[in-house]
Enzyme design. Structure first.
Site, mmCIF file in Angstrom:
data_model
loop_
_atom_site.group_PDB
_atom_site.id
_atom_site.type_symbol
_atom_site.label_atom_id
_atom_site.label_comp_id
_atom_site.label_asym_id
_atom_site.label_seq_id
_atom_site.Cartn_x
_atom_site.Cartn_y
_atom_site.Cartn_z
ATOM 1 N N PRO A 10 24.605 -15.935 3.370
ATOM 2 C CA PRO A 10 23.770 -14.836 3.344
ATOM 3 C C PRO A 10 22.037 -15.167 3.192
ATOM 4 C CG PRO A 10 24.610 -15.496 1.117
ATOM 5 C CD PRO A 10 25.327 -16.252 1.904
ATOM 6 N N ASN A 11 21.563 -14.321 3.820
ATOM 7 C CA ASN A 11 20.269 -14.509 4.215
ATOM 8 C C ASN A 11 19.534 -15.389 5.333
ATOM 9 O OD1 ASN A 11 19.236 -12.459 2.299
ATOM 10 N ND2 ASN A 11 20.142 -14.060 0.965
ATOM 11 N N ARG A 18 11.930 -16.403 6.845
ATOM 12 C CA ARG A 18 12.100 -16.602 5.105
ATOM 13 C C ARG A 18 11.502 -17.634 4.684
ATOM 14 N NH1 ARG A 18 18.035 -18.052 2.936
ATOM 15 N NH2 ARG A 18 17.547 -17.959 0.824
ATOM 16 N N TYR A 23 11.974 -23.300 4.289
ATOM 17 C CA TYR A 23 13.313 -23.514 5.241
ATOM 18 C C TYR A 23 12.473 -23.789 6.472
ATOM 19 C CZ TYR A 23 16.059 -21.368 1.398
ATOM 20 O OH TYR A 23 16.611 -21.071 0.176
ATOM 21 N N ASN A 74 27.170 -23.654 6.002
ATOM 22 C CA ASN A 74 25.862 -23.486 5.050
ATOM 23 C C ASN A 74 26.458 -22.251 4.166
ATOM 24 O OD1 ASN A 74 23.421 -23.131 3.430
ATOM 25 N ND2 ASN A 74 22.197 -23.562 4.928
ATOM 26 N N ALA A 77 23.289 -18.937 -0.700
ATOM 27 C CA ALA A 77 23.376 -18.791 -2.139
ATOM 28 C C ALA A 77 24.842 -18.562 -2.797
ATOM 29 C CB ALA A 77 22.803 -17.335 -2.420
ATOM 30 N N HIS A 80 26.262 -21.624 -4.941
ATOM 31 C CA HIS A 80 26.113 -21.812 -6.377
ATOM 32 C C HIS A 80 26.738 -20.839 -7.205
ATOM 33 C CE1 HIS A 80 22.765 -23.780 -4.760
ATOM 34 N NE2 HIS A 80 22.150 -22.689 -4.272
ATOM 35 N N GLU A 98 29.750 -29.329 4.312
ATOM 36 C CA GLU A 98 28.698 -28.380 3.631
ATOM 37 C C GLU A 98 27.296 -29.044 4.103
ATOM 38 O OE1 GLU A 98 28.637 -28.827 -0.544
ATOM 39 O OE2 GLU A 98 26.992 -27.333 -1.024
ATOM 40 N N HIS A 100 22.877 -27.850 3.943
ATOM 41 C CA HIS A 100 21.758 -27.083 3.342
ATOM 42 C C HIS A 100 20.395 -27.706 3.910
ATOM 43 C CE1 HIS A 100 24.275 -25.344 0.257
ATOM 44 N NE2 HIS A 100 24.782 -26.715 -0.077
ATOM 45 N N ARG A 107 15.329 -28.428 -6.503
ATOM 46 C CA ARG A 107 14.711 -27.194 -6.502
ATOM 47 C C ARG A 107 15.083 -26.509 -8.060
ATOM 48 N NH1 ARG A 107 16.216 -23.783 -1.508
ATOM 49 N NH2 ARG A 107 14.686 -22.422 -2.539
ATOM 50 N N ARG A 111 20.045 -23.808 -8.660
ATOM 51 C CA ARG A 111 20.546 -24.092 -7.358
ATOM 52 C C ARG A 111 21.028 -25.730 -7.530
ATOM 53 N NH1 ARG A 111 18.267 -20.457 -3.604
ATOM 54 N NH2 ARG A 111 16.288 -19.748 -4.303
HETATM 55 C C1 DQA Z 1 20.196 -23.024 1.296
HETATM 56 C C2 DQA Z 1 19.876 -23.481 -0.360
HETATM 57 C C3 DQA Z 1 20.252 -22.366 -1.181
HETATM 58 O O1 DQA Z 1 20.155 -22.413 -2.555
HETATM 59 C C4 DQA Z 1 19.852 -21.016 -0.656
HETATM 60 O O2 DQA Z 1 20.478 -19.715 -1.589
HETATM 61 C C5 DQA Z 1 19.784 -20.556 0.876
HETATM 62 C C6 DQA Z 1 19.648 -21.821 1.856
HETATM 63 C C7 DQA Z 1 19.765 -24.169 2.109
HETATM 64 O O3 DQA Z 1 20.173 -24.211 3.112
HETATM 65 O O4 DQA Z 1 18.844 -25.064 1.657
HETATM 66 O O5 DQA Z 1 20.114 -19.496 1.131
HETATM 67 O O6 DQA Z 1 21.758 -23.077 1.282
#
Ligand code: DQA
Length: 143
Positions: A10-11, A18, A23, A74, A77, A80, A98, A100, A107, A111
């Site tokens: 997501p996102n 963003r 990021y 990835n 969110a 977690h 995985e 990130h 952070r 997280r």
């Molecule tokens: C993330 C880290 C997560 O905590 C966050 O919710 C994201 C991006 C990262 O790529 O650093 O959306 O997965």
């Protein structure tokens, strides 16, 4: 030809604009182009999906065992919070890596725990977009 499933959670469709301080300014399209470049060089096929919906990610992982040799994810969110994505990865029968962009351990406290890390082969974080590229290379080395 080996096929890899890449999942963006997501996102991540918002990358580029963003929270750039966290990021960076690279867009998801640019990340995907970089992944495709590695895949072409290594002669593997990539299927790339992005979803904001937990169940869609669970469905994609659930079907992956019969169609793909490995998964690069990835979970964003859902890292977690999602027991469902964790269980899907544990059950899928193919290795997963995985990734990130940020180092989740540096952070907010919420997280700092990944429900996903215990069921994947390895986790790469904190290197921005390079986390994705290193993650794909690591997955391909493993295969
Ligand atoms: C993330 C880290 C997560 O905590 C966050 O919710 C994201 C991006 C990262 O790529 O650093 O959306 O997965």
């Amino acid at each position: 030809m080996k096929k890899i499933l890449v999942i963006h959670g997501p996102n991540l469709q918002l990358l580029g604009t963003r929270e750039p301080a966290v990021y960076g300014r690279v867009t998801l399209k640019q990340i995907n182009a970089g992944l495709q470049k590695i895949a072409r060089k290594q002669k593997v096929g990539l299927t790339i999906v992005q979803s904001n919906i937990e169940g869609k990610i669970v469905d994609a992982i659930g079907k992956a065992g019969s169609r793909f040799s490995g998964i690069l994810i990835n979970p964003a969110a859902y890292t977690h919070t999602s027991v469902a994505i964790r269980d899907a990865l544990a059950a899928c029968g193919v290795p997963a890596v995985e990734v990130h962009l940020s180092n989740i351990h540096c952070r907010e406290e919420f997280r700092q725990k990944s429900l996903i890390s215990p069921v994947v082969q390895g986790t790469i974080m904190g290197f921005g977009v390079s986390s994705y590229y290193l993650g794909l290379e690591a997955l391909l080395d493993l295969l």
